[in-house]
Enzyme design. Structure first.
Site, PDB file in Angstrom:
ATOM      1  N   GLU A   1       0.979  -1.027   0.389  1.00  0.00           N
ATOM      2  CA  GLU A   1       0.414  -0.344   0.351  1.00  0.00           C
ATOM      3  C   GLU A   1       1.271   1.379   0.140  1.00  0.00           C
ATOM      4  O   GLU A   1       0.532   2.154  -0.348  1.00  0.00           O
ATOM      5  CB  GLU A   1      -1.202  -0.290   1.306  1.00  0.00           C
ATOM      6  CG  GLU A   1      -2.465  -1.256   0.911  1.00  0.00           C
ATOM      7  CD  GLU A   1      -1.668  -2.760   1.440  1.00  0.00           C
ATOM      8  OE1 GLU A   1      -0.686  -3.174   1.477  1.00  0.00           O
ATOM      9  OE2 GLU A   1      -3.088  -3.333   1.853  1.00  0.00           O
TER      10      GLU A   1
ATOM     11  N   PHE B   1     -11.160  -7.371  13.683  1.00  0.00           N
ATOM     12  CA  PHE B   1     -10.348  -7.813  13.490  1.00  0.00           C
ATOM     13  C   PHE B   1     -10.103  -6.311  12.143  1.00  0.00           C
ATOM     14  O   PHE B   1     -10.663  -5.909  11.471  1.00  0.00           O
ATOM     15  CB  PHE B   1     -10.973  -8.990  12.651  1.00  0.00           C
ATOM     16  CG  PHE B   1      -9.630  -9.509  11.060  1.00  0.00           C
ATOM     17  CD1 PHE B   1      -8.225 -10.096  12.267  1.00  0.00           C
ATOM     18  CD2 PHE B   1      -9.777  -9.440  10.504  1.00  0.00           C
ATOM     19  CE1 PHE B   1      -7.496 -10.057  10.917  1.00  0.00           C
ATOM     20  CE2 PHE B   1      -8.895  -9.691   9.363  1.00  0.00           C
ATOM     21  CZ  PHE B   1      -7.957 -10.462   9.696  1.00  0.00           C
ATOM     22  N   GLN B   2      -8.520  -6.452  11.987  1.00  0.00           N
ATOM     23  CA  GLN B   2      -8.082  -4.966  10.957  1.00  0.00           C
ATOM     24  C   GLN B   2      -8.588  -3.620  11.459  1.00  0.00           C
ATOM     25  O   GLN B   2      -8.870  -2.974  10.150  1.00  0.00           O
ATOM     26  CB  GLN B   2      -8.340  -5.283   9.942  1.00  0.00           C
ATOM     27  CG  GLN B   2      -7.020  -6.877   9.300  1.00  0.00           C
ATOM     28  CD  GLN B   2      -7.405  -7.617   7.916  1.00  0.00           C
ATOM     29  OE1 GLN B   2      -8.275  -6.478   6.867  1.00  0.00           O
ATOM     30  NE2 GLN B   2      -6.530  -7.291   7.040  1.00  0.00           N
TER      31      GLN B   2
ATOM     32  N   LYS C   1     -17.688   0.038   6.324  1.00  0.00           N
ATOM     33  CA  LYS C   1     -17.323  -1.341   5.713  1.00  0.00           C
ATOM     34  C   LYS C   1     -19.137  -1.638   5.195  1.00  0.00           C
ATOM     35  O   LYS C   1     -20.570  -1.195   4.031  1.00  0.00           O
ATOM     36  CB  LYS C   1     -17.548  -3.252   5.697  1.00  0.00           C
ATOM     37  CG  LYS C   1     -17.770  -3.595   4.793  1.00  0.00           C
ATOM     38  CD  LYS C   1     -17.351  -5.277   5.129  1.00  0.00           C
ATOM     39  CE  LYS C   1     -17.074  -6.031   4.108  1.00  0.00           C
ATOM     40  NZ  LYS C   1     -17.198  -7.479   3.973  1.00  0.00           N
TER      41      LYS C   1
ATOM     42  N   MET D   1      24.848   8.665   1.569  1.00  0.00           N
ATOM     43  CA  MET D   1      24.133   9.595   2.929  1.00  0.00           C
ATOM     44  C   MET D   1      25.085   9.473   3.925  1.00  0.00           C
ATOM     45  O   MET D   1      25.469   9.921   5.055  1.00  0.00           O
ATOM     46  CB  MET D   1      23.150  10.567   2.923  1.00  0.00           C
ATOM     47  CG  MET D   1      22.732  11.681   2.845  1.00  0.00           C
ATOM     48  SD  MET D   1      24.569  12.887   2.442  1.00  0.00           S
ATOM     49  CE  MET D   1      23.129  13.638   0.923  1.00  0.00           C
TER      50      MET D   1
END
Lengths: 163, 574
Positions: free
Chosen positions: B51, B113-114, B163, B482
């Site tokens: 993502e 959940f999630q 949802k 760097m």
């Protein structure tokens, strides 16, 4: 210098957390915070007291104005204003102390709003300095619990903070 | 009247809003929306492999095209994986809308959940965020999201969509809102004329002026106007890293970019200026060095669309709140027909600037001796040559980023695409992917390092799926360059964890994804390899170029110093 900033913001969930988050995120101070609905159900009024030099206060007001939920704000300390805070204090009140507390309450034009055989609950309004002074006067007797609302304020005169 | 489910409303809205691409990754809470996307073909969904890459790809798309990027992810880990990309877009003021699935409303707060409070997590790194409370809100909230993301000072907007808001069984009336109004949000459309006049008077009277312009000119689509103004006046101009290309870098009046690794002449000119005209730049610490020593003799005009950028770190003498484009146009009309008041002083000023240029000419870096490893700088110069300075160049973060900015010469805005504010390693490759899909006929090259590339290399798989022909040039110095440079300078060369002891065989890795990799170690192989890589615009080619790990990026401003305090090489200092 101490500033009192009054903010009209959308009465939306999460709006308060954006304002409070801004202060911690940008390392600004919050001395007190007071928030409640207004006569317009879509708006809340939030009053924050903060400390900073002119540069910091300028940044605070600019960043607050940038928040989408903030509709309007005013730095009350820029002009004449009325500032009030309400405090509820439980103080020890036994024997001779009961009279002493009552006298001090009268001197400060406060009110006793609840009584038990050993405790007075006092309600007092005023600016922050007056509330501090009252607490100091009570401290030899015994302050048991303090609940302060934080400063609320409004400008003097014809100017209004509204849409 | 049309009745649509929340999920179909989202798909329909995106079409009506003109969204071409969504970068995303499906998951439980977003599945109704994915099903709605499946049943239409107006909006193309690109399936990334992480993502974070979706946000960077949308970001790259937005930077190159000027249109808001769109991301769609699921709740919980899908949403939290977007955080770095959202922060990247926020720091660089890039328009982006991130649609996050969320657990159903009745589960919110129950550690379902999630479930993650993504609005809370992203609060400090978004321009604004929304939670959908009822499906009927969807069209208005999405319209507000796109409006906020793209207007004023642009930025990312998160929309959290539980949802149940997208349930296919519940249908409501859908109307595309052509316009939305927010009573608390009215971005300025022009600057204060009195202030602009004041600024123009200062500009005409200046003896040692410098324009210092930033990303605001690029995102404000004001490059043409800026070029016009700067050329009318004949003054020198330096840009920030984010402002590269807003003024043609190959023009004589361009001093290159300024700041920590900016050009010697740009930093010197800033320090000695008597007037700095800052437009769409924010005086950040990588530009100013120590603000108390910053440009001691200069008056400062500061134009920015965001009032909170003005006088944040450096006090402006003439603050102007307004969009770069309209303010510059107004300046042009005030300058028209007038000449600077001090032509002799300006001639002298240019002589001093040319003197600074001459001081460093031919000394920018030591070319590789025969048999020695390639210098990263020469690789960038070769890329610039092969692509005629016209490619979209994305970078990751580190030495290669600074070398790319220093040695590739950009004459157009929106061509140098880099994570300037946040400094996000892993940004370059997915950003290049987002650009290439929208500019299939252009060269898009990601200049990266082996450290950064490994942070987002899983997107090779996405490029395979959609046939995205970006070029990747890996400046392989077998170390985190760097970090290593700072360790050389500040930690007596104690290279704590800046050495990559177990680098993969990039050739095999790239081949595993079905692409071509070319390994380059010798100077004579460099140009042929680049020409081979850029021969076919549709083919992804990975160049693994071995470069000198001992090389440092110079100039480098000395910590706590002024703009003119710079290290010029390992042995020289101003």
């Amino acid at each position: 210098m101490r500033h009192i900033i009054s903010i009209l913001m959308e009465n939306e969930p999460g709006a308060l957390s954006r304002v409070v988050g801004l202060f911690s995120q940008r390392n600004f101070n919050i001395e007190s915070l007071n928030v409640a609905p207004t006569d317009d159900a879509t708006l809340s009024r939030l009053t924050v007291t903060t400390v900073g030099d002119d540069r910091v206060i300028e940044q605070i007001t600019k960043h607050l104005n940038k928040l989408i939920d903030v509709v309007k704000l005013v730095d009350l300390t820029e002009g004449n204003h009325v500032e009030r805070e309400l405090m509820l204090v439980k103080v020890k009140a036994l024997g001779a102390q009961r009279d002493e507390v009552k006298r001090t309450v009268d001197i400060f034009r406060a009110q006793i709003v609840d009584v038990t055989p050993s405790v007075y609950t006092v309600q007092i309004t005023g600016d922050a300095a007056k509330l501090d002074a009252f607490l100091q006067a009570m401290s030899p007797i015994g302050v048991l619990e303090v609940a302060r609302t934080g400063v609320s304020g409004i400008s003097r005169g014809d100017k209004v903070l509204s849409l | 009247m049309e009745l649509l489910s929340g999920a179909d409303m989202i798909a329909r809205f995106l079409k009506d809003e003109g969204v071409e691409y969504i970068y995303g990754y499906p998951g439980g809470a977003a599945l109704h929306i994915y099903d709605a996307l499946f049943r239409q073909d107006a909006v193309k969904h690109i399936l990334v492999r992480h993502e974070q890459a979706a946000t960077h790809a949308a970001d790259g798309y937005a930077r190159a095209s000027g249109k808001p990027g769109t991301v769609l992810v699921t709740s919980g880990p899908g949403a939290t994986n977007t955080v770095t990309g959202i922060a990247t877009a926020y720091m660089d003021s890039i328009p982006m809308v991130v649609l996050c699935g969320q657990v159903a409303s009745h589960l919110i707060g129950e550690d379902a959940f999630q479930e993650t409070d993504i609005v809370g997590v992203t609060r400090p790194i978004v321009k604004h965020s929304f939670i959908i409370k009822h499906p009927t809100e969807i069209p208005t909230v999405l319209k507000k999201a796109y409006y906020l993301a793209a207007s004023g000072r642009p930025g990312p907007v998160v929309v959290d969509i539980p949802k149940d808001m997208t349930a296919p069984t519940e249908r409501y009336e859908y109307v595309y809102p052509k316009k939305v109004k927010l009573r608390s949000y009215n971005p300025v459309t022009r600057g204060h004329t009195g202030q602009i006049k004041k600024a123009v008077e200062l500009m005409l009277k200046a003896r040692r002026p410098v324009f210092y312009t930033g990303g605001g000119v690029v995102t404000g689509d004001a490059s043409e106007a800026l070029t016009d103004l700067v050329q009318r006046l004949g003054y020198p101009i330096t840009t920030t890293l984010m402002g590269i290309g807003a003024y043609p870098q190959r023009d004589r009046q361009s001093l290159g970019w300024l700041g920590m690794h900016g050009s010697y002449e740009a930093n010197m000119a800033m320090h000695h200026a008597d007037l700095i005209v800052a437009i769409g730049a924010r005086f950040d610490d990588r530009v100013t060095n120590n603000t108390s020593k910053f440009c001691p003799t200069a008056k400062i005009v500061h134009v920015d669309i965001d009032p909170s950028s003005i006088s944040k770190t450096v006090r402006a003498d003439v603050p102007i709140v307004g969009p770069a484009g309209s303010v510059i146009s107004e300046m042009i009309s005030l300058v028209q027909g007038r000449e600077p008041a001090n032509p002799e002083a300006l001639t002298e000023w240019w002589e001093r600037i040319d003197g600074w240029r001459d001081e460093r000419r031919g000394k920018l870096y030591e070319p590789a001796a025969p048999g020695e490893p390639l210098k990263p700088q020469q690789v960038i110069e070769a890329i610039c040559e092969v692509t005629r300075g016209e490619a979209f160049v994305t970078t990751d973060v580190g030495q290669h980023q600074m070398f790319a900015a220093q040695y590739y010469k950009f004459d157009k805005p929106n061509r140098f695409i880099t994570s300037g504010g946040l400094g996000t390693m892993g940004f370059g490759f997915p950003a290049a992917m987002g650009i290439k899909q929208n500019y299939p006929d252009d060269d898009v090259v990601c200049i990266t390092g082996e450290g950064s590339f490994q942070m987002m290399m899983q997107e090779l798989s996405t490029c395979k799926q959609y046939g995205v022909g970006v070029k990747i040039v890996n400046l392989n110095n077998q170390s985190l360059g760097m970090v290593r440079q700072w360790q050389d300078l500040n930690y007596k060369s104690r290279h704590a964890h800046s050495y990559m002891e177990s680098l993969p065989d990039f050739g095999k890795l790239i081949e595993a994804y079905g692409f071509t990799a070319i390994r380059v170690e010798r100077e004579e192989d460099l140009l042929p390899a680049l020409e081979r890589a850029f021969a076919d615009k549709d083919e992804l080619v990975f160049l693994d170029v071995y470069v000198d790990p001992r090389e440092h990026v110079y100039p480098m401003q000395v910590p706590l110093g002024s703009m003119r305090d710079m290290l010029l090489s390992k042995t020289e200092r101003t």
